[in-house]
Design a protein around this motif. Structure first.
Motif, PDB file in Angstrom:
ATOM      1  N   LYS A 225       1.011  -1.211   0.070  1.00 15.35           N
ATOM      2  CA  LYS A 225      -0.016  -0.114   0.028  1.00 15.35           C
ATOM      3  C   LYS A 225       0.950   1.255  -0.309  1.00 15.35           C
ATOM      4  O   LYS A 225       1.503   1.397   0.883  1.00 15.35           O
ATOM      5  CB  LYS A 225      -0.748  -0.136   1.288  1.00 15.35           C
ATOM      6  CG  LYS A 225      -1.963   1.103   1.402  1.00 15.35           C
ATOM      7  CD  LYS A 225      -2.774   1.006   2.715  1.00 15.35           C
ATOM      8  CE  LYS A 225      -4.095   0.534   2.312  1.00 15.35           C
ATOM      9  NZ  LYS A 225      -4.983   0.515   3.389  1.00 15.35           N
ATOM     10  N   LEU A 226       0.749   2.211  -1.024  1.00 20.67           N
ATOM     11  CA  LEU A 226       1.737   3.240  -1.201  1.00 20.67           C
ATOM     12  C   LEU A 226       1.088   4.428  -0.720  1.00 20.67           C
ATOM     13  O   LEU A 226      -0.027   4.702  -0.832  1.00 20.67           O
ATOM     14  CB  LEU A 226       2.027   3.413  -2.737  1.00 20.67           C
ATOM     15  CG  LEU A 226       3.171   2.419  -3.393  1.00 20.67           C
ATOM     16  CD1 LEU A 226       3.130   2.645  -4.691  1.00 20.67           C
ATOM     17  CD2 LEU A 226       4.455   2.375  -2.484  1.00 20.67           C
ATOM     18  N   ILE A 227       1.966   5.129   0.177  1.00 19.41           N
ATOM     19  CA  ILE A 227       1.544   6.252   0.656  1.00 19.41           C
ATOM     20  C   ILE A 227       2.405   7.640   0.247  1.00 19.41           C
ATOM     21  O   ILE A 227       3.470   7.341  -0.061  1.00 19.41           O
ATOM     22  CB  ILE A 227       1.799   6.437   2.189  1.00 19.41           C
ATOM     23  CG1 ILE A 227       0.935   5.555   2.983  1.00 19.41           C
ATOM     24  CG2 ILE A 227       1.468   7.855   2.908  1.00 19.41           C
ATOM     25  CD1 ILE A 227       1.546   4.193   3.342  1.00 19.41           C
ATOM     26  N   PRO A 228       1.811   8.684  -0.596  1.00 16.93           N
ATOM     27  CA  PRO A 228       2.218   9.770  -1.133  1.00 16.93           C
ATOM     28  C   PRO A 228       3.504  10.328  -0.086  1.00 16.93           C
ATOM     29  O   PRO A 228       3.124  10.590   1.077  1.00 16.93           O
ATOM     30  CB  PRO A 228       1.496  10.764  -1.479  1.00 16.93           C
ATOM     31  CG  PRO A 228       0.136   9.992  -1.147  1.00 16.93           C
ATOM     32  CD  PRO A 228       0.317   8.982  -0.484  1.00 16.93           C
ATOM     33  N   ALA A 229       4.719  10.407  -0.732  1.00 21.20           N
ATOM     34  CA  ALA A 229       5.697  11.115   0.214  1.00 21.20           C
ATOM     35  C   ALA A 229       5.428  12.371   0.833  1.00 21.20           C
ATOM     36  O   ALA A 229       5.603  12.604   2.017  1.00 21.20           O
ATOM     37  CB  ALA A 229       7.072  11.362  -0.646  1.00 21.20           C
ATOM     38  N   GLU A 230       4.487  13.141   0.240  1.00 25.55           N
ATOM     39  CA  GLU A 230       3.999  14.533   0.794  1.00 25.55           C
ATOM     40  C   GLU A 230       3.038  14.278   2.053  1.00 25.55           C
ATOM     41  O   GLU A 230       3.459  15.061   3.121  1.00 25.55           O
ATOM     42  CB  GLU A 230       3.077  15.330  -0.044  1.00 25.55           C
ATOM     43  CG  GLU A 230       3.673  15.489  -1.640  1.00 25.55           C
ATOM     44  CD  GLU A 230       3.780  14.337  -2.436  1.00 25.55           C
ATOM     45  OE1 GLU A 230       4.438  13.919  -2.721  1.00 25.55           O
ATOM     46  OE2 GLU A 230       2.352  13.846  -2.674  1.00 25.55           O
ATOM     47  N   SER A 231       2.623  13.189   2.093  1.00 24.49           N
ATOM     48  CA  SER A 231       1.852  13.078   3.483  1.00 24.49           C
ATOM     49  C   SER A 231       2.252  11.832   4.095  1.00 24.49           C
ATOM     50  O   SER A 231       1.315  10.851   4.520  1.00 24.49           O
ATOM     51  CB  SER A 231       0.098  12.777   3.000  1.00 24.49           C
ATOM     52  OG  SER A 231       0.076  12.032   2.001  1.00 24.49           O
ATOM     53  N   ALA A 232       3.830  11.694   4.278  1.00 22.32           N
ATOM     54  CA  ALA A 232       4.321  10.700   5.045  1.00 22.32           C
ATOM     55  C   ALA A 232       3.639  10.332   6.258  1.00 22.32           C
ATOM     56  O   ALA A 232       3.803   9.270   6.703  1.00 22.32           O
ATOM     57  CB  ALA A 232       5.921  10.942   4.842  1.00 22.32           C
ATOM     58  N   GLY A 233       3.356  11.257   6.907  1.00 23.19           N
ATOM     59  CA  GLY A 233       2.823  11.210   8.288  1.00 23.19           C
ATOM     60  C   GLY A 233       1.613  10.161   8.258  1.00 23.19           C
ATOM     61  O   GLY A 233       1.355   9.509   9.344  1.00 23.19           O
ATOM     62  N   ASP A 234       0.922  10.028   7.321  1.00 22.78           N
ATOM     63  CA  ASP A 234      -0.349   9.113   7.316  1.00 22.78           C
ATOM     64  C   ASP A 234       0.036   7.900   7.635  1.00 22.78           C
ATOM     65  O   ASP A 234      -0.612   7.135   8.120  1.00 22.78           O
ATOM     66  CB  ASP A 234      -1.202   9.421   6.061  1.00 22.78           C
ATOM     67  CG  ASP A 234      -1.771  10.628   5.698  1.00 22.78           C
ATOM     68  OD1 ASP A 234      -1.672  11.500   6.810  1.00 22.78           O
ATOM     69  OD2 ASP A 234      -2.034  10.996   4.607  1.00 22.78           O
ATOM     70  N   LEU A 235       1.439   7.466   7.136  1.00 23.13           N
ATOM     71  CA  LEU A 235       1.891   6.269   7.410  1.00 23.13           C
ATOM     72  C   LEU A 235       1.700   5.691   9.058  1.00 23.13           C
ATOM     73  O   LEU A 235       1.388   4.747   9.209  1.00 23.13           O
ATOM     74  CB  LEU A 235       3.270   5.855   6.975  1.00 23.13           C
ATOM     75  CG  LEU A 235       3.805   4.703   7.264  1.00 23.13           C
ATOM     76  CD1 LEU A 235       3.241   3.505   6.435  1.00 23.13           C
ATOM     77  CD2 LEU A 235       5.540   4.904   6.919  1.00 23.13           C
TER      78      LEU A 235
END
Lengths: 246, 325
Positions: A225-235
């Protein structure tokens, strides 16, 4: 000083592991076999210690069928003086340990070295079994080995640190990094290895105590599941709320 | 007939891996209709040993001989063998640690027992044959192994068994002596050197691991790994190329020829995911990969991924963890 170095014949570290259709055996088809990487530390260190002492011998021992001979010759090319092959498939650690103990006893070896474990079976058992069969100390896993006369100083890795241990020969040590920089054969070594003695002997002892009923591969991952680098905190939120690991 | 569990202690505490081993042993005892006794090695306190009742242990044997505080292969083997005879143990369970493997292999010969290391599941009794699942091919596969004979020794891989916690149950602690002599201490350490652990989390025992590869570009950037690890209460690790060039010590090298870890969470930063590295981590429960190369093979083995620059992503993650806490 007589060194006995035990080497195992294992699939190259880049091998993709597959099994025979009944899942009872490792599928050797198309697989490149190498000297077990852990055993290379044992082999090189034995050669270095022999060179430093200016006398002695390094004997390589393998329990395997005839197809392991190219790697035994490679060990001779790296600098071992002679070799023994016990003509049998290595059934389990106990079976292999019996062969090593018998040869170590017969040849009155002073130092018996091997890798920490083999990268195929990962038993991490043979060192202790051999030491116990011979009634001599084992140091496992050893990160450093120095000899002064017949006394060895070793660094034994324990979880979170190391112990400095001194034992008198004969002893068994299982080796790992950073003991030495494993050597590779040079041209001269490869030429001389062809004529070094390689003795083949038949197995002894009472057989194996364990057997493999079935092999299996680890379950496949479901996909990333990929998370965009801009919203890394969502990880971090996903790790807490979805995966529940933090 | 009973099950004997070997419990490793350090600084008075029972190691986390040994709580798992105790839980494993008590479940095996239940399967066999008997009780589980522990024998403790290392520096322990009676209060902490009594708490092993929470893992289902009924009795703990402890020899307070001061020379047993540090690991001695000869003496530990004799002590555990004596405990096994006293308890008529048919199954002996240890941790698949350096200590467990060193002692277990000697014990198997002394007690004429069959031995399986790297065990990841409770045993199965398949029509009378005693079978356990163990890791093989450096984490690339599993093997179901049949153990023969009356006596079995199992070394259980860390983090593969959930520790039991039955609050309020206590074990009875008994002093125990194996009549050790100087000859049993020939491999006693002259000196013990412990690593300086950043954040105090040991890699082999860790629930969470933050690991860095060549993509970190140099040891001077490791503070980014350490800061995230500290915020998460995680241990730090690295790939083989990193320890080969001495950016990080060898004991942090995770992979086929380094250590194999199976934490609940493994975060790989700037590691491409060579097959040898994957072998060391693929039994982790959740794998997170951060790499600027979307084609990095590690993404195929990951649960979560961020395609991006580790130098931008890591500080954001550390910040997010701090906000969450």
């Amino acid at each position: 000083m007589k060194f006995l170095v035990c080497i195992s014949n294992v699939p190259d570290t880049t091998t993709k592991i597959t099994f025979t259709p009944d899942n009872k055996e490792f599928n050797k088809a198309g697989v490149q076999f190498v000297i077990n990487p852990w055993d290379e530390y044992a082999l090189t260190r034995a050669i270095e210690l022999k060179e430093a002492q200016g006398s002695g011998t390094v004997t390589v021992l393998n329990v395997g069928e005839a197809d392991t001979e190219p790697n035994i010759r490679k060990a001779l090319a790296i600098g071992a003086d002679d070799a023994i092959r016990v003509n049998a498939a290595p059934k389990d650690a106990y079976f292999v340990a019996q062969q090593i103990a018998a040869i170590a006893k017969e040849g009155a070896y002073d130092v018996i070295l091997m890798g920490k474990e083999s990268i195929d079976y990962n038993g991490f058992q043979v060192h202790g079994m051999v030491g116990e069969m011979l009634g001599i100390p084992t140091v496992a896993p050893a990160m450093k080995l120095d000899m002064s006369g017949t006394t060895a100083t070793l660094e034994r890795e324990i979880e979170g640190g190391k112990e400095i241990v001194e034992v008198a020969a004969p002893f068994v040590a299982s080796c790992q990094q950073p003991m030495c920089e494993p050597r590779i054969p040079n041209m001269r070594g490869i030429m001389t290895a062809r004529t070094k003695p390689l003795k083949v002997v038949e197995p002894v002892g009472e057989g194996a105590r364990t057997s493999v009923a079935e092999y299996a591969l680890p379950p496949k991952k479901q996909g990333v599941k990929l998370i965009p680098a801009e919203s890394a905190g969502d990880l971090i939120k996903l790790l807490r709320n979805e995966a529940k690991v933090i | 007939m009973s099950v004997l569990v070997v419990v490793e202690c350090d600084g008075g505490e029972v190691k986390k891996s040994s709580l798992e081993v105790a839980s494993y042993g008590s479940q095996v005892a239940q399967m066999l209709g008997t009780t589980a006794t522990a024998v403790a090695v290392g520096e322990a306190t009676e209060a902490n040993l009594a708490k092993l009742g929470e893992q289902g242990i009924s009795k703990v044997l402890y020899d307070a001989e001061p020379r047993l505080k540090d690991f001695v292969n000869g003496a530990y083997t004799k002590l555990i063998a004596a405990a096994a005879e006293k308890e008529s143990a048919l199954v002996i369970v240890l941790a698949n640690s350096n200590i467990g493997a060193a002692v277990g292999s000697r014990l198997s010969v002394r007690l004429q027992a069959s031995l399986a290391t790297n065990v990841v599941e409770l045993p199965k009794n398949n029509g009378g044959s005693f079978t356990v699942k163990r890791g093989a091919f450096s984490g690339k596969a599993f093997a179901d192994v049949v153990l023969s004979g009356d006596r079995k020794i199992l070394a259980v891989k860390k983090n593969s068994i959930e520790a039991l916690h039955e609050a309020g149950k206590t074990a009875q602690v008994e002093s125990f002596s194996a009549s050790l002599s100087d000859a049993d201490f020939t491999d006693a350490p002259k000196q013990v050197v412990m690593q300086d652990q950043a954040g105090g989390v040991l890699l082999p025992e860790a629930d969470r691991v933050v690991s860095g590869g060549r993509g970190m570009k140099g040891p001077e950037n490791w503070h980014l790994i350490e800061e995230l690890a500290q915020a998460l209460g995680a241990a730090t690790a690295c790939s083989k190329p990193v320890s080969d060039v001495d950016w990080r010590p060898h004991h942090e090298h995770v992979g086929q020829t380094g250590i194999t870890v199976s934490p609940n969470l493994y975060i790989a930063c700037g590691i491409s995911g060579a097959i040898q590295h994957l072998a060391g981590v693929n039994s982790s429960k959740v794998i997170v990969v951060i790499n600027k190369d979307p084609e990095a093979p590690f993404f195929k083995a990951a649960d979560y991924g961020i395609v991006g620059d580790v130098f931008e992503v890591l500080p954001k993650l550390t910040q997010a963890v701090k906000e969450l806490n």
